[in-house]
Write a protein that holds these residues in place. Structure first.
Motif, PDB file in Angstrom:
ATOM      1  N   PRO A  70      54.206  64.539 -11.068  1.00  0.00           N
ATOM      2  CA  PRO A  70      54.006  63.153 -10.656  1.00  0.00           C
ATOM      3  C   PRO A  70      53.836  63.068  -9.149  1.00  0.00           C
ATOM      4  O   PRO A  70      54.434  63.854  -8.415  1.00  0.00           O
ATOM      5  CB  PRO A  70      55.279  62.447 -11.120  1.00  0.00           C
ATOM      6  CG  PRO A  70      56.295  63.520 -11.280  1.00  0.00           C
ATOM      7  CD  PRO A  70      55.561  64.812 -11.517  1.00  0.00           C
ATOM      8  N   ASP A  71      53.016  62.118  -8.728  1.00  0.00           N
ATOM      9  CA  ASP A  71      52.790  61.907  -7.297  1.00  0.00           C
ATOM     10  C   ASP A  71      52.456  63.241  -6.626  1.00  0.00           C
ATOM     11  O   ASP A  71      53.043  63.628  -5.624  1.00  0.00           O
ATOM     12  CB  ASP A  71      54.020  61.263  -6.659  1.00  0.00           C
ATOM     13  CG  ASP A  71      53.655  60.227  -5.609  1.00  0.00           C
ATOM     14  OD1 ASP A  71      52.455  60.005  -5.366  1.00  0.00           O
ATOM     15  OD2 ASP A  71      54.585  59.648  -5.023  1.00  0.00           O
ATOM     16  N   ALA A  72      51.471  63.934  -7.217  1.00  0.00           N
ATOM     17  CA  ALA A  72      51.153  65.324  -6.874  1.00  0.00           C
ATOM     18  C   ALA A  72      50.610  65.507  -5.466  1.00  0.00           C
ATOM     19  O   ALA A  72      50.804  66.547  -4.860  1.00  0.00           O
ATOM     20  CB  ALA A  72      50.160  65.891  -7.878  1.00  0.00           C
ATOM     21  N   SER A 115      50.138  53.052 -16.276  1.00  0.00           N
ATOM     22  CA  SER A 115      51.056  52.314 -15.408  1.00  0.00           C
ATOM     23  C   SER A 115      52.468  52.794 -15.706  1.00  0.00           C
ATOM     24  O   SER A 115      52.811  53.139 -16.851  1.00  0.00           O
ATOM     25  CB  SER A 115      50.928  50.806 -15.608  1.00  0.00           C
ATOM     26  OG  SER A 115      51.322  50.443 -16.911  1.00  0.00           O
ATOM     27  N   TYR A 116      53.258  52.829 -14.642  1.00  0.00           N
ATOM     28  CA  TYR A 116      54.642  53.284 -14.779  1.00  0.00           C
ATOM     29  C   TYR A 116      55.426  52.781 -13.576  1.00  0.00           C
ATOM     30  O   TYR A 116      54.992  52.959 -12.435  1.00  0.00           O
ATOM     31  CB  TYR A 116      54.696  54.822 -14.838  1.00  0.00           C
ATOM     32  CG  TYR A 116      56.080  55.373 -15.006  1.00  0.00           C
ATOM     33  CD1 TYR A 116      56.731  55.303 -16.232  1.00  0.00           C
ATOM     34  CD2 TYR A 116      56.742  55.961 -13.948  1.00  0.00           C
ATOM     35  CE1 TYR A 116      58.005  55.813 -16.399  1.00  0.00           C
ATOM     36  CE2 TYR A 116      58.024  56.476 -14.093  1.00  0.00           C
ATOM     37  CZ  TYR A 116      58.644  56.398 -15.324  1.00  0.00           C
ATOM     38  OH  TYR A 116      59.911  56.905 -15.478  1.00  0.00           O
ATOM     39  N   ALA A 117      56.525  52.164 -13.839  1.00  0.00           N
ATOM     40  CA  ALA A 117      57.442  51.706 -12.788  1.00  0.00           C
ATOM     41  C   ALA A 117      56.731  50.853 -11.738  1.00  0.00           C
ATOM     42  O   ALA A 117      56.945  51.007 -10.546  1.00  0.00           O
ATOM     43  CB  ALA A 117      58.138  52.903 -12.131  1.00  0.00           C
ATOM     44  N   GLY A 118      55.851  49.973 -12.194  1.00  0.00           N
ATOM     45  CA  GLY A 118      55.173  49.063 -11.277  1.00  0.00           C
ATOM     46  C   GLY A 118      54.073  49.699 -10.453  1.00  0.00           C
ATOM     47  O   GLY A 118      53.629  49.119  -9.465  1.00  0.00           O
ATOM     48  N   ARG A 119      53.633  50.878 -10.838  1.00  0.00           N
ATOM     49  CA  ARG A 119      52.562  51.578 -10.122  1.00  0.00           C
ATOM     50  C   ARG A 119      51.446  51.942 -11.093  1.00  0.00           C
ATOM     51  O   ARG A 119      51.667  52.077 -12.279  1.00  0.00           O
ATOM     52  CB  ARG A 119      53.084  52.878  -9.501  1.00  0.00           C
ATOM     53  CG  ARG A 119      54.193  52.674  -8.496  1.00  0.00           C
ATOM     54  CD  ARG A 119      54.627  53.973  -7.919  1.00  0.00           C
ATOM     55  NE  ARG A 119      53.835  54.173  -6.702  1.00  0.00           N
ATOM     56  CZ  ARG A 119      53.922  55.228  -5.934  1.00  0.00           C
ATOM     57  NH1 ARG A 119      54.728  56.215  -6.252  1.00  0.00           N
ATOM     58  NH2 ARG A 119      53.201  55.323  -4.842  1.00  0.00           N
ATOM     59  N   ILE A 120      50.276  52.113 -10.539  1.00  0.00           N
ATOM     60  CA  ILE A 120      49.149  52.634 -11.314  1.00  0.00           C
ATOM     61  C   ILE A 120      49.084  54.138 -11.037  1.00  0.00           C
ATOM     62  O   ILE A 120      49.163  54.571  -9.876  1.00  0.00           O
ATOM     63  CB  ILE A 120      47.821  51.958 -10.909  1.00  0.00           C
ATOM     64  CG1 ILE A 120      47.843  50.479 -11.291  1.00  0.00           C
ATOM     65  CG2 ILE A 120      46.630  52.664 -11.536  1.00  0.00           C
ATOM     66  CD1 ILE A 120      47.837  50.216 -12.780  1.00  0.00           C
ATOM     67  N   CYS A 121      48.946  54.919 -12.088  1.00  0.00           N
ATOM     68  CA  CYS A 121      48.899  56.380 -11.964  1.00  0.00           C
ATOM     69  C   CYS A 121      47.532  56.875 -12.417  1.00  0.00           C
ATOM     70  O   CYS A 121      47.105  56.591 -13.541  1.00  0.00           O
ATOM     71  CB  CYS A 121      49.974  57.021 -12.826  1.00  0.00           C
ATOM     72  SG  CYS A 121      51.632  56.410 -12.470  1.00  0.00           S
TER      73      CYS A 121
END
Length: 122
Positions: free
Chosen positions: A112-114, A43-49
């Motif tokens: 990130p966010d690839a 989790s990072y910045a309110g998101r699931i990665c």
């Protein structure tokens, strides 16, 4: 354990350490969803990665090539299934971490966010 398995596990350790150092919280590792394994869920910045880690001992092969359209579609389906099962209602993204080299000499690239899931996949 086969050499490629050792290399993969080492790469996942490096990736997890990188993510934690960047402020990500590791939620789970090596999660099996059906026949798909999710390397790292964070989790990072309110998101699931959902993080796919690709590790290669040499740079003769681009590890990014291994995350093809088919692999991406399987990751999206696995992420959807995991999110529903865990009853998590956050936005999510797909990261890729590319590691090339050996424990003595390696490079790491975090994307990130690839990629964005195809509309029909979600």
């Amino acid at each position: 354990m086969a050499q490629h398995n050792d290399t993969g596990k080492w790469g996942e350790e490096v990736a997890a350490g990188l993510l934690v150092g960047m402020g990500y919280a590791i939620v789970a590792r090596d999660v099996k969803v059906g026949r798909v394994e999710i390397d790292i869920i964070a989790s990072y910045a309110g998101r699931i990665c959902f993080v796919e880690v690709k590790t290669r001992s040499s740079d003769f092969v681009d590890p990014l090539e291994a995350v093809d359209t088919r692999k991406r579609a399987r990751m999206v389906r696995a992420a959807d299934t995991w999110m529903q099962g865990a009853r998590v209602e956050l936005e999510y993204q797909f990261d890729i971490i590319l590691i090339t080299g050996t424990p003595d000499n390696y490079t790491v690239e975090h994307i990130p966010d690839a990629f964005f899931p195809a509309l029909s996949a979600r």
